[in-house]
Scaffold this motif. Sequence first.
Motif, PDB file in Angstrom:
ATOM      1  N   LEU A  16      43.037  69.798  90.667  1.00 20.48           N
ATOM      2  CA  LEU A  16      42.861  71.135  90.089  1.00 20.48           C
ATOM      3  C   LEU A  16      44.068  72.041  90.346  1.00 20.48           C
ATOM      4  O   LEU A  16      44.325  72.957  89.582  1.00 20.48           O
ATOM      5  CB  LEU A  16      41.596  71.801  90.638  1.00 20.48           C
ATOM      6  N   GLY A  17      44.833  71.765  91.399  1.00 17.94           N
ATOM      7  CA  GLY A  17      45.996  72.583  91.717  1.00 17.94           C
ATOM      8  C   GLY A  17      47.312  72.022  91.234  1.00 17.94           C
ATOM      9  O   GLY A  17      48.362  72.634  91.407  1.00 17.94           O
ATOM     10  N   ILE A  18      47.258  70.876  90.576  1.00 18.33           N
ATOM     11  CA  ILE A  18      48.494  70.164  90.237  1.00 18.33           C
ATOM     12  C   ILE A  18      49.351  70.905  89.199  1.00 18.33           C
ATOM     13  O   ILE A  18      50.572  70.923  89.302  1.00 18.33           O
ATOM     14  CB  ILE A  18      48.180  68.721  89.795  1.00 18.33           C
ATOM     15  N   TRP A 134      51.905  62.719  92.949  1.00 18.77           N
ATOM     16  CA  TRP A 134      51.427  62.675  91.576  1.00 18.77           C
ATOM     17  C   TRP A 134      52.654  62.758  90.679  1.00 18.77           C
ATOM     18  O   TRP A 134      53.641  63.388  91.041  1.00 18.77           O
ATOM     19  CB  TRP A 134      50.531  63.881  91.263  1.00 18.77           C
ATOM     20  N   VAL A 135      52.575  62.172  89.507  1.00 22.13           N
ATOM     21  CA  VAL A 135      53.603  62.313  88.478  1.00 22.13           C
ATOM     22  C   VAL A 135      52.947  63.049  87.316  1.00 22.13           C
ATOM     23  O   VAL A 135      51.902  62.622  86.826  1.00 22.13           O
ATOM     24  CB  VAL A 135      54.114  60.937  87.981  1.00 22.13           C
ATOM     25  N   ILE A 136      53.551  64.128  86.899  1.00 24.99           N
ATOM     26  CA  ILE A 136      53.065  64.870  85.737  1.00 24.99           C
ATOM     27  C   ILE A 136      54.125  64.778  84.655  1.00 24.99           C
ATOM     28  O   ILE A 136      55.296  65.053  84.892  1.00 24.99           O
ATOM     29  CB  ILE A 136      52.804  66.348  86.056  1.00 24.99           C
ATOM     30  N   GLU A 137      53.688  64.395  83.475  1.00 26.64           N
ATOM     31  CA  GLU A 137      54.598  64.240  82.338  1.00 26.64           C
ATOM     32  C   GLU A 137      54.528  65.473  81.459  1.00 26.64           C
ATOM     33  O   GLU A 137      53.450  65.977  81.155  1.00 26.64           O
ATOM     34  CB  GLU A 137      54.154  63.013  81.549  1.00 26.64           C
ATOM     35  N   THR A 138      55.688  65.954  81.052  1.00 26.29           N
ATOM     36  CA  THR A 138      55.778  67.061  80.122  1.00 26.29           C
ATOM     37  C   THR A 138      57.111  66.950  79.379  1.00 26.29           C
ATOM     38  O   THR A 138      57.882  66.028  79.620  1.00 26.29           O
ATOM     39  CB  THR A 138      55.633  68.425  80.843  1.00 26.29           C
TER      40      THR A 138
END
Length: 142
Positions: A16-18, A134-138
């Motif tokens: 939820l905080g990512i 974590w890996v977040i893609e954008t």
Amino acid sequence: MKTHLHVLVPTSTTLLGIVDAMEAILAPYRLKHDDTSQPNWQFDYLCLFEATLRCDETDAELPSEMHHYAGYISRVDRLRADVSAAAIVTPDGVWHDIHDFGYSMMNAAESNAAAQKKWSSYYRQLLENNPDCWVIETWAHS
């Protein structure tokens, strides 16, 4: 121009905080339109295109209010070997970019292939150095 971007956020951050953590890590690189002396900006806004991370295990863990991030989040230890991006920001806030290895749209194909090979190795090393993330893609627009 749009740059495929991965942002590494420590797994101590809740799902939820990512997104807030990603925004905080990227804040120094976002263009502030009222600041004309900002030398290190990399983008003016973020956007999402087709998700390439597609981690079923992570998608199953996402809270219902984050369903629109399905496919855009994974953990480093769950990434497929074929996953990569043109830039990555590590948890210490450092922006790493394929252009730092000589890649340019104006280069000859063989020059870009050499840059891509160097970048791929460096990208994998960054992942190995940050296993608990974590890996977040954008995509970053500049």
